[in-house]
Design a protein around this motif. Structure first.
Motif, short mmCIF file in Angstrom:
data_model
loop_
_atom_site.label_atom_id
_atom_site.label_comp_id
_atom_site.label_asym_id
_atom_site.label_seq_id
_atom_site.Cartn_x
_atom_site.Cartn_y
_atom_site.Cartn_z
N GLY A 130 0.78 -1.22 0.00
CA GLY A 130 0.00 0.00 0.00
C GLY A 130 0.81 1.27 0.00
N THR A 131 2.09 1.16 0.30
CA THR A 131 2.96 2.33 0.33
C THR A 131 4.16 2.10 -0.57
OG1 THR A 131 2.32 2.79 2.62
CG2 THR A 131 4.32 3.86 1.78
N THR A 132 4.45 3.05 -1.42
CA THR A 132 5.62 3.00 -2.27
C THR A 132 6.38 4.31 -2.15
OG1 THR A 132 4.34 3.79 -4.18
CG2 THR A 132 4.58 1.41 -3.92
N TYR A 133 7.66 4.25 -2.48
CA TYR A 133 8.51 5.45 -2.39
C TYR A 133 9.59 5.34 -3.44
CZ TYR A 133 11.24 9.19 -0.29
OH TYR A 133 11.90 10.36 -0.07
N TYR A 134 9.93 6.48 -4.06
CA TYR A 134 10.87 6.47 -5.17
C TYR A 134 11.96 7.52 -5.01
CZ TYR A 134 7.14 3.83 -7.42
OH TYR A 134 6.19 2.88 -7.73
N ALA A 135 13.10 7.21 -5.56
CA ALA A 135 14.13 8.22 -5.69
C ALA A 135 13.66 9.26 -6.71
CB ALA A 135 15.44 7.59 -6.16
N ASP A 136 14.07 10.49 -6.51
CA ASP A 136 13.64 11.57 -7.42
C ASP A 136 14.05 11.27 -8.85
OD1 ASP A 136 14.19 14.32 -5.08
OD2 ASP A 136 12.48 12.97 -5.36
N SER A 137 15.18 10.60 -9.03
CA SER A 137 15.71 10.37 -10.37
C SER A 137 14.85 9.42 -11.18
CB SER A 137 17.14 9.82 -10.27
OG SER A 137 17.17 8.62 -9.52
N VAL A 138 13.99 8.63 -10.53
CA VAL A 138 13.17 7.65 -11.27
C VAL A 138 11.68 7.91 -11.12
CG1 VAL A 138 14.98 5.93 -10.92
CG2 VAL A 138 12.98 5.94 -9.41
N LYS A 139 11.31 8.87 -10.30
CA LYS A 139 9.90 9.15 -10.05
C LYS A 139 9.19 9.50 -11.36
CE LYS A 139 9.53 11.08 -6.17
NZ LYS A 139 9.55 12.07 -5.06
N GLY A 140 8.05 8.87 -11.57
CA GLY A 140 7.29 9.11 -12.79
C GLY A 140 7.69 8.20 -13.94
N ARG A 141 8.82 7.50 -13.82
CA ARG A 141 9.28 6.58 -14.88
C ARG A 141 9.26 5.13 -14.42
NH1 ARG A 141 14.39 6.79 -16.62
NH2 ARG A 141 15.23 7.57 -14.64
N PHE A 142 9.56 4.90 -13.15
CA PHE A 142 9.62 3.55 -12.60
C PHE A 142 8.43 3.30 -11.69
CE2 PHE A 142 14.56 2.89 -12.68
CZ PHE A 142 14.56 3.27 -14.02
N THR A 143 7.99 2.04 -11.64
CA THR A 143 6.91 1.65 -10.75
C THR A 143 7.28 0.36 -10.05
OG1 THR A 143 5.25 2.66 -12.20
CG2 THR A 143 4.48 1.09 -10.55
N ILE A 144 7.22 0.37 -8.73
CA ILE A 144 7.46 -0.83 -7.94
C ILE A 144 6.11 -1.43 -7.56
CG2 ILE A 144 7.62 0.42 -5.74
CD1 ILE A 144 9.78 -1.62 -4.88
N SER A 145 6.03 -2.75 -7.60
CA SER A 145 4.80 -3.44 -7.22
C SER A 145 5.17 -4.81 -6.68
CB SER A 145 3.85 -3.56 -8.40
OG SER A 145 4.43 -4.33 -9.43
N ARG A 146 4.21 -5.49 -6.10
CA ARG A 146 4.48 -6.82 -5.56
C ARG A 146 3.25 -7.69 -5.69
NH1 ARG A 146 6.47 -6.10 0.23
NH2 ARG A 146 6.33 -8.39 0.30
N ASP A 147 3.50 -8.99 -5.75
CA ASP A 147 2.45 -9.99 -5.76
C ASP A 147 2.79 -10.97 -4.66
OD1 ASP A 147 0.71 -12.10 -6.19
OD2 ASP A 147 0.82 -11.96 -8.37
N ASN A 148 2.16 -10.81 -3.51
CA ASN A 148 2.51 -11.66 -2.36
C ASN A 148 2.14 -13.12 -2.59
OD1 ASN A 148 3.67 -9.54 -0.98
ND2 ASN A 148 1.86 -9.11 0.26
N ALA A 149 1.16 -13.37 -3.44
CA ALA A 149 0.79 -14.75 -3.74
C ALA A 149 1.88 -15.46 -4.55
CB ALA A 149 -0.52 -14.79 -4.51
#
Length: 127
Positions: free
Chosen positions: A56-75
């Motif tokens: 539910g919470t994500t955080y990015y370095a300024d250098s990649v914000k808007g270009r990279f997306t982190i996500s996870r699938d716990n299953a």
């Protein structure tokens, strides 16, 4: 103990995309906060993105914000890093990292906060 294995790196032209995956062993993956870091030749390892164990919470370095997306699938015990609009300066070895998260929204951006690391996957962006 958690073992992490990254995949999905490769060679891509500037402006292209890649999706990195990090597969984790163990039955308690859903309690681990995850992060992505990168290290370019001659440079220190730097934070890229982090995600809480709940996702539910994500955080990015300024250098990649808007270009990279982190996500996870716990299953699937897997965390992803979708990288778009890649630039030559994104060239590096990318590492995923894990640690137990204290709260559902906890995320961590310092390398020394993490207990487990993968072996890394090379990303090369040509100009």
């Amino acid at each position: 103990q958690v073992q992490l294995v990254e995949s999905g790196g490769g060679l891509v032209q500037a402006g292209g995309s890649l999706r990195l995956s990090c597969a984790a062993s163990g039955r308690t993956f859903s309690s681990y906060a995850m992060g992505w870091f990168r290290q370019a030749p001659g440079k220190e390892r730097e934070f890229v993105a982090a995600i809480s164990w709940s996702g539910g919470t994500t955080y990015y370095a300024d250098s990649v914000k808007g270009r990279f997306t982190i996500s996870r699938d716990n299953a699937k015990n897997t965390v992803y890093l979708q990288m778009n609009s890649l630039k030559p300066e994104d060239t590096a070895v990318y590492y995923c990292a894990a640690r137990v998260g204290y709260y559902s929204g906890s995320y961590y951006q310092r390398a020394y906060d993490y207990d487990y690391w993968g072996q890394g996957t090379q990303v090369t962006v040509s100009s």
